[in-house]
Design an enzyme around this catalytic site. Structure first.
Site, mmCIF file in Angstrom:
data_model
loop_
_atom_site.group_PDB
_atom_site.id
_atom_site.type_symbol
_atom_site.label_atom_id
_atom_site.label_comp_id
_atom_site.label_asym_id
_atom_site.label_seq_id
_atom_site.Cartn_x
_atom_site.Cartn_y
_atom_site.Cartn_z
ATOM 1 N N GLU A 25 0.824 -1.218 0.000
ATOM 2 C CA GLU A 25 0.000 0.000 0.000
ATOM 3 C C GLU A 25 0.855 1.264 0.000
ATOM 4 O O GLU A 25 2.064 1.220 0.273
ATOM 5 C CB GLU A 25 -0.934 0.006 1.218
ATOM 6 C CG GLU A 25 -0.195 -0.013 2.543
ATOM 7 C CD GLU A 25 -0.970 0.611 3.690
ATOM 8 O OE1 GLU A 25 -1.488 1.733 3.526
ATOM 9 O OE2 GLU A 25 -1.029 -0.017 4.758
ATOM 10 N N LYS A 159 -3.610 -3.243 15.419
ATOM 11 C CA LYS A 159 -3.003 -2.222 16.277
ATOM 12 C C LYS A 159 -3.796 -2.031 17.543
ATOM 13 O O LYS A 159 -5.013 -1.936 17.506
ATOM 14 C CB LYS A 159 -2.989 -0.891 15.537
ATOM 15 C CG LYS A 159 -1.632 -0.505 15.021
ATOM 16 C CD LYS A 159 -1.598 0.877 14.449
ATOM 17 C CE LYS A 159 -2.691 1.196 13.480
ATOM 18 N NZ LYS A 159 -2.856 0.474 12.286
#
Ligand code: PSU
Ligand code: MN
Length: 302
Positions: A25, A159
Site C-alpha cells: 500500500e 493495532k
C-alpha cells in the site's frame, strides 16, 4: 476498467508468467510514517520481497490511473509531497476523476490488486473497529472490504490503538479467517501478544498458502487476515504502549480530529511521544511481514 489501470512492466511480466507477486500500500508511505523513513522503508520492503523471489507491486493513484508497481522516483514523491490524498474506497472515483495524487489504504489497495489478480498483500497493520466505535461508528472500510475482495493480507495483527476484541468479532461476522503465524496468541502490532487467543494458527507459509487455496476453491470469496507477530527484539510491551495510546486518543478528541484523519494523527502522536520507538517497531514489523508475504505468494497456486 482496464483504462484506469497502469501496470508497471515488471509486474506485467510477473502476471504474464504466473510469478509470485506481493501488493503493497501507499498510505503507509504518505500518511503512516515521516519522511525520509517512509521512503527508505518502502524501498527496503520492496527489496525484501525481491530477495524472497517475489515481485513487489506498490499501488497508488497518479494522474487518473491506478498504478500497480511504482518507480523509485514515484515512491519518493509519495513520501515527500504534501498534497497526497489518503484514498479509501469511497475516495477512489473522486481522486481518479480529478486526477489527484492518491495514496491507497488497505481497502483501496486490495481492491486494485484484485483487479489484476494479485492474491497477496503485505502491510503493517490494517484498519479496524476503533475504541468507542459503539458511539462514533468509526469502523475502517479495510474490514468490510475484506469480505468483498479475495486478497490475503499479511499484517502484524491489529493495532492496539483499535479495539482488538471488537475487530476480531467483526471479522468473524464477515466470515474472514484470522490466522496467526507460529503462535496461539493473537499479536497486537507493536507487541507479540494481546489479551486474545488467535481464532486460528498455522506454522508454515506453505500451510497458510494451502488454506487460502482451499478457501477460494470452495468459493468462499474474500480475504484472510494473516497475523505475523513482530520480531522479539523490536517489540514494545503492550502496557508501555497503552499510556501513549490513551494520551493520543485523548488529544485527538480534544483537537476534534475526526474521520480519516484519526489514524494518521494517532500514529504520528505515538511516534513523537515514544521518540521514534514505535516507528522503529513499525518498520521492523513491516519488513518481517514482507518476508512472510513473499513466502506465501511463492507457495500459492491459484
Ligand atoms: N496502520 C499502520 N499504518 C498506516 C495505516 C494503518 O500501521 O499507515 C493506514 C493503512 O493504509 C490503513 C489505514 O488502511 O491506515 C486505515 O485508516 P482508517 O482507520 O482511516 O480506515
Ligand atoms: Mn475511520
Amino acid at each position: 476498467m482496464q483504462s484506469f489501470l497502469k501496470i508497471h512492466p515488471q509486474v506485467q511480466k510477473a502476471l504474464d508468467n504466473n510469478m509470485p507477486i506481493v501488493a503493497l500500500e501507499s498510505t503507509i508511505i504518505s500518511h503512516g510514517m515521516p519522511y525520509p523513513k517512509n521512503v527508505e522503508t518502502a524501498l527496503a520492503v520492496e527489496q525484501i520481497v525481491k530477495d524472497f523471489a517475489a515481485v513487489p507491486a506498490t499501488i497508488a493513484i497518479i494522474n487518473g490511473s491506478c498504478c500497480i508497481g511504482l518507480s523509485e522516483e514515484q515512491i519518493e514523491t509519495f513520501g515527500k509531497e504534501k498534497n497526497v490524498w489518503k484514498v479509501s474506497l469511497r475516495d477512489m472515483p473522486y481522486v481518479i476523476s480529478q486526477k489527484l495524487y492518491g495514496a491507497t489504504t488497505v481497502a483501496a489497495t486490495m481492491r486494485i490488486a484484485s483487479m489484476v489478480g494479485i492474491k497477496v498483500f503485505v502491510t503493517g497493520g490494517i484498519g479496524g473497529v476503533h475504541r468507542g466505535a459503539e458511539k462514533t461508528m468509526d469502523i475502517s472500510a479495510d474490514i468490510t472490504e475484506m469480505s468483498n475482495t479475495s486478497v490475503a493480507i499479511v499484517s502484524a495483527g491489529i493495532k492496539s490503538i483499535l479495539d482488538i476484541g471488537l475487530t476480531l468479532e467483526y471479522l468473524e461476522t464477515l466470515g474472514i479467517p484470522v490466522v496467526t503465524y507460529g503462535q496461539e496468541i493473537f499479536p497486537s502490532f507493536y507487541s507479540r501478544e494481546s489479551l486474545f487467543k488467535s481464532p486460528l494458527s498455522l506454522n508454515t507459509p506453505q500451510e497458510i498458502a494451502h488454506m487460502l487455496e482451499v478457501k477460494w476453491k470452495l468459493g468462499l470469496t474474500g480475504s484472510a487476515l494473516i497475523a505475523n507477530p513482530i520480531p522479539k527484539e523490536f517489540e514494545v510491551p503492550a502496557y508501555e504502549m497503552e499510556k501513549y495510546i490513551q494520551q493520543a486518543l485523548k488529544t485527538a478528541d480534544e483537537k476534534n480530529i475526526k474521520g480519516k484523519d484519526v489514524t494518521p494523527f494517532i500514529l504520528q502522536f505515538i511516534a513523537q511521544e515514544t521518540s521514534g520507538e514505535s516507528l522503529s517497531a513499525n518498520i521492523a514489523l513491516i519488513k518481517n511481514n514482507a518476508k512472510l508475504g513473499a513466502e506465501i505468494a511463492q507457495s500459492l497456486v491459484v
